[in-house]
Design a protein around this motif. Structure first.
Motif, short mmCIF file in Angstrom:
data_model
loop_
_atom_site.label_atom_id
_atom_site.label_comp_id
_atom_site.label_asym_id
_atom_site.label_seq_id
_atom_site.Cartn_x
_atom_site.Cartn_y
_atom_site.Cartn_z
N GLY A 65 3.09 -3.38 9.53
CA GLY A 65 4.29 -3.60 8.74
C GLY A 65 3.99 -3.85 7.28
N GLU A 66 2.83 -3.31 6.79
CA GLU A 66 2.40 -3.58 5.43
C GLU A 66 2.84 -2.47 4.46
N LEU A 67 3.46 -1.47 4.91
CA LEU A 67 3.87 -0.37 4.02
C LEU A 67 5.25 -0.64 3.45
N ASP A 68 5.41 -0.21 2.23
CA ASP A 68 6.76 -0.30 1.65
C ASP A 68 7.64 0.79 2.26
N ALA A 69 8.87 0.80 1.86
CA ALA A 69 9.83 1.71 2.49
C ALA A 69 9.46 3.18 2.28
N MET B 278 0.86 -1.19 0.00
CA MET B 278 0.00 0.00 0.00
C MET B 278 0.89 1.23 0.00
N SER B 279 0.51 2.22 -0.78
CA SER B 279 1.22 3.50 -0.82
C SER B 279 0.48 4.54 0.01
N ALA B 280 1.21 5.41 0.65
CA ALA B 280 0.59 6.46 1.47
C ALA B 280 0.11 7.62 0.63
N GLU B 281 0.42 7.56 -0.70
CA GLU B 281 0.07 8.72 -1.53
C GLU B 281 -1.44 8.85 -1.70
N GLY B 282 -2.10 7.75 -1.88
CA GLY B 282 -3.53 7.81 -2.14
C GLY B 282 -4.36 8.09 -0.92
N MET B 283 -3.75 8.23 0.20
CA MET B 283 -4.50 8.38 1.44
C MET B 283 -4.99 9.82 1.59
#
Lengths: 331, 155
Positions: B22-26, B1-6
């Motif tokens: 711990g599901e987010l990428d770096a 999941m990317s934080a951009e779309g949030m």
């Protein structure tokens, strides 16, 4: 006075140095019943005789009988012939059936109790047996019931007849001379059969066997013997009658017993009883033991003794009296 | 999941949950951590999520009844999971058979090992003769031996 009380009184008297007049002490062997029976124990071996002996015994309502012959001279006695033969000599016996003989010898047992130790003896009217005059000794129990009659030859001192009586007075078993000659007989010596190993005295047998020193009412253990097959024989005597108990380990094979027995109970256990020429025979089992009792005593007396086989514990006093009186044959 | 779309206001809880799981990428994790550094609100939400998860984990597990699953799923084929678990613990028939056979063997061996009493046939006739013969040593010899001298009992 009961037998036990009389024994106790005698024992106390001796222990404390008091002279007690013994009832029945021989005054004259010719008329004293106890002396007559003591003398008859050995008279047959000492006399020279030849005769026919009849045995009668009761089986239910039937009275059976059989005859054999007997010869004696100079200490040797021969009874029967052929396949049914018994020979007695000084302190030894052998009996033979079907050509195989079993020998009893070197038996050094305790002296048997006196004839009057358990039974009350009295003289009855004289009688005649096989044409010979006889004293008659009657043995009564503590209820004054006659339980046996002994006919003793007035001349030879030999036992001519012995009747064992039931409680109602009927004869249960009788052994008597029907013919007797006191001439200078020479008994024919039977051929000596092959001897099988015989019983031997032992004090060492397993704890699984029982061997009480006394059986009621007055039987005392005189010997313990081990037979070649491991059977232990206990031999008792009460002064007039004897009794053996044969002990074997295992359980009774009721289907293999001889025919003719009738069901009975000894000490709460199933038993089979036979009436034989030798007396009462009872087979029963208890505590992993097969027990066979044989006795020439009246059947009810024999049964009473078998009932006490589980161990009559002799108290110290009784043992002491036995120790003091035993050597005299007074107990 | 990317934080951009949030969406920063609506979806920040999802982003923080994903962060906690711990599901987010770096990259997304770096962005969330940057937000957390800048925003007290995000930090407060993160703390609430942590406490809520801890409380849930402390609760005892509750097993739903089959009726519950019927109602929820409308599926007649739903499996009674508890019953299935109990069945799983039951022995299979072949295991029962083996156990029974083993028990039978143990019993048979045990019975065989117990000493069986030997059947004894007492030699009644010989005993009778032995008694009569022994008796004749202490008592009158002829009357005692007479029974030996006649054919009869057991012979």
């Amino acid at each position: 006075m009961t037998t036990r009380l009389r024994r106790a009184a005698i024992g106390v008297g001796l222990l404390f140095g008091v002279v007690v007049a013994l009832p029945g002490t021989p005054a004259s062997a010719g008329t004293d019943p106890e002396a007559l029976l003591r003398g008859a124990r050995d008279a047959s071996e000492d006399a020279a005789l030849a005769g026919v002996v009849e045995v009668r015994w009761r089986e239910g309502d039937d009275l059976r009988s059989a005859e054999t012959d007997a010869r004696s001279r100079e200490g040797a006695v021969i009874v029967g012939h052929g396949n049914n033969l018994a020979v007695g000599g000084e302190n030894s016996r052998w009996s033979a059936n079907d050509g195989i003989a079993t020998r009893w010898g070197g038996i050094d047992s305790k002296q048997p109790p006196g004839p009057g130790s358990t039974w009350n003896l009295e003289l009855d009217d004289d009688a005649e047996v096989a044409g010979r005059d006889a004293y008659v000794v009657v043995a009564r129990d503590d209820d004054d019931t006659p339980r046996a009659r002994f006919y003793v030859d007035q001349d030879l001192g030999v036992l001519l007849r012995r009747d064992v009586l039931q409680e109602d007075g009927d004869v249960d078993r009788s052994v008597r001379y029907t013919r007797l000659s006191a001439a200078d007989v020479v008994p024919a010596v039977p051929p000596v059969p092959a001897f099988a190993p015989g019983p031997s005295p032992t004090d060492d047998f397993g704890d699984q066997f029982v061997a009480p020193a006394r059986l009621e009412p007055g039987f005392r253990l005189l010997g313990r013997y081990e037979h070649p097959d491991g059977t232990v024989q206990l031999f008792y005597n009460d002064g007039l009658f004897s009794l053996s108990v044969f002990e074997q380990q295992g359980a009774v094979d009721w289907d293999a017993l001889p025919d003719g027995g009738h069901g009975s109970v000894v000490d709460g256990e199933r038993a089979s009883t036979y009436s034989t020429a030798a007396g009462t025979v009872v087979v029963w089992g208890r505590d992993d033991l097969v027990l066979t009792g044989v006795s020439d005593a009246p059947p009810d007396v024999a049964f009473g003794a078998f009932e006490t086989l589980d161990g009559t514990t002799d108290d110290l006093f009784t043992e002491l009296v036995d120790f003091v009186l035993g050597p005299f044959g007074w107990n | 999941m990317s934080a951009e779309g949030m969406r920063p206001d609506a979806l920040h809880e999802d982003a923080l949950s994903a962060y906690l799981d711990g599901e987010l990428d770096a990259t997304a994790r770096a962005e969330v951590e940057a937000r957390l550094a800048e925003s007290a609100e995000w930090r407060a939400i993160l703390d609430e999520l942590r406490e809520t998860r801890g409380a849930l984990r402390a609760l005892p597990p509750v097993e739903a009844s089959p009726a519950f699953w019927h109602r929820m799923l409308g599926d007649e084929t739903v499996v009674d999971l508890a019953a299935a678990r109990r069945a799983k613990h039951r022995r299979a028939p072949w295991k029962l058979a083996v156990a029974g056979a083993a028990a039978a063997v143990v019993i048979v061996v045990g019975v065989a090992a117990i000493p069986q009493r030997d059947k004894v046939k007492p030699a009644v006739a010989s005993f009778t003769d032995a008694h009569a013969t022994r008796s004749s040593l202490n008592e009158d010899v002829v009357s005692n031996l007479a029974s030996v001298g006649i054919p009869g009992f057991g012979r």
